[in-house]
Design a protein around this motif. Structure first.
Motif, PDB file in Angstrom:
ATOM      1  N   TYR A  37       0.612  -1.226  -0.044  1.00  0.00           N
ATOM      2  CA  TYR A  37      -0.029  -0.168  -0.086  1.00  0.00           C
ATOM      3  C   TYR A  37       0.943   1.126   0.060  1.00  0.00           C
ATOM      4  O   TYR A  37       1.946   1.313   0.489  1.00  0.00           O
ATOM      5  N   GLU A  47      -7.251   9.336  -4.036  1.00  0.00           N
ATOM      6  CA  GLU A  47      -6.520   7.999  -4.301  1.00  0.00           C
ATOM      7  C   GLU A  47      -6.332   7.864  -5.954  1.00  0.00           C
ATOM      8  O   GLU A  47      -5.311   7.269  -6.421  1.00  0.00           O
ATOM      9  N   GLN A  51      -3.090   6.852  -7.985  1.00  0.00           N
ATOM     10  CA  GLN A  51      -2.877   5.845  -8.806  1.00  0.00           C
ATOM     11  C   GLN A  51      -2.358   5.984 -10.129  1.00  0.00           C
ATOM     12  O   GLN A  51      -1.689   5.244 -10.734  1.00  0.00           O
ATOM     13  N   SER A  64      -1.626  -2.415  -3.887  1.00  0.00           N
ATOM     14  CA  SER A  64      -2.986  -2.951  -3.353  1.00  0.00           C
ATOM     15  C   SER A  64      -3.994  -1.811  -2.962  1.00  0.00           C
ATOM     16  O   SER A  64      -5.195  -2.153  -2.915  1.00  0.00           O
ATOM     17  N   GLY A  65      -3.368  -0.750  -2.892  1.00  0.00           N
ATOM     18  CA  GLY A  65      -4.267   0.379  -2.365  1.00  0.00           C
ATOM     19  C   GLY A  65      -3.331   1.583  -2.208  1.00  0.00           C
ATOM     20  O   GLY A  65      -2.142   1.651  -1.961  1.00  0.00           O
TER      21      GLY A  65
END
Length: 151
Positions: A37, A47, A51, A64-65
């Motif tokens: 993460y 977010e 990303q 993953s995040g």
């Protein structure tokens, strides 16, 4: 990701977005056995913005995040930020290791929250003193290259 202090606005819109040396190899190998993460202090990106920046440098596939102010309401410089992540992931603090390049803003808040920490220190800066002891279940290490994270 390389932080360009003179760049303003959302990272995915910066003219230059670069990976830290060794990031691709390290993340590729670590992602085979670990969930990874991103915890960032980027206050002007959500977010999706973060990303997209990772997609620009072909690293998003290993992540993953993303945790940031926009989805936590907290700054990464606070132990509460890491407590939020622990609760959101529903894991023990000791099962998380935070890797950061700023001792005061990354390592100390992680340690205060009970999270293990790795100080990525490629400039070989002197290590500041820890003002208080942390739990015996925590680890704190210093590395000068990301590949040192690999087994």
């Amino acid at each position: 990701m390389v932080d360009f202090p003179s760049a303003n606005g959302k990272m995915h819109l910066w003219q230059n977005v670069e990976t830290v040396k060794g990031a691709t190899t390290t993340l590729r190998q670590l992602a085979q056995k670990h969930d990874i993460y991103i915890a960032t202090n980027a206050a002007d990106s959500n977010e999706q913005d973060i990303q997209q920046a990772f997609e620009r440098v072909n690293l998003a596939q290993y992540i993953s995040g993303y945790f940031c102010f926009a989805n936590t309401g907290l700054h990464k410089t606070s132990a509460d930020f890491y407590q939020h992540i622990i609760k959101r992931l529903n894991v023990e603090a000791s099962s998380i290791t935070m890797v950061g390049d700023t001792f005061a803003k990354d390592v100390l808040p992680a340690l205060e929250s009970g999270v293990n920490a790795v100080w990525y220190n490629p400039k070989h800066l002197p290590q500041p003193a820890l003002n208080k002891p942390f739990t015996k279940n925590q680890s704190f290490t210093v590395i000068n290259q990301l590949e040192a994270l690999l087994p």
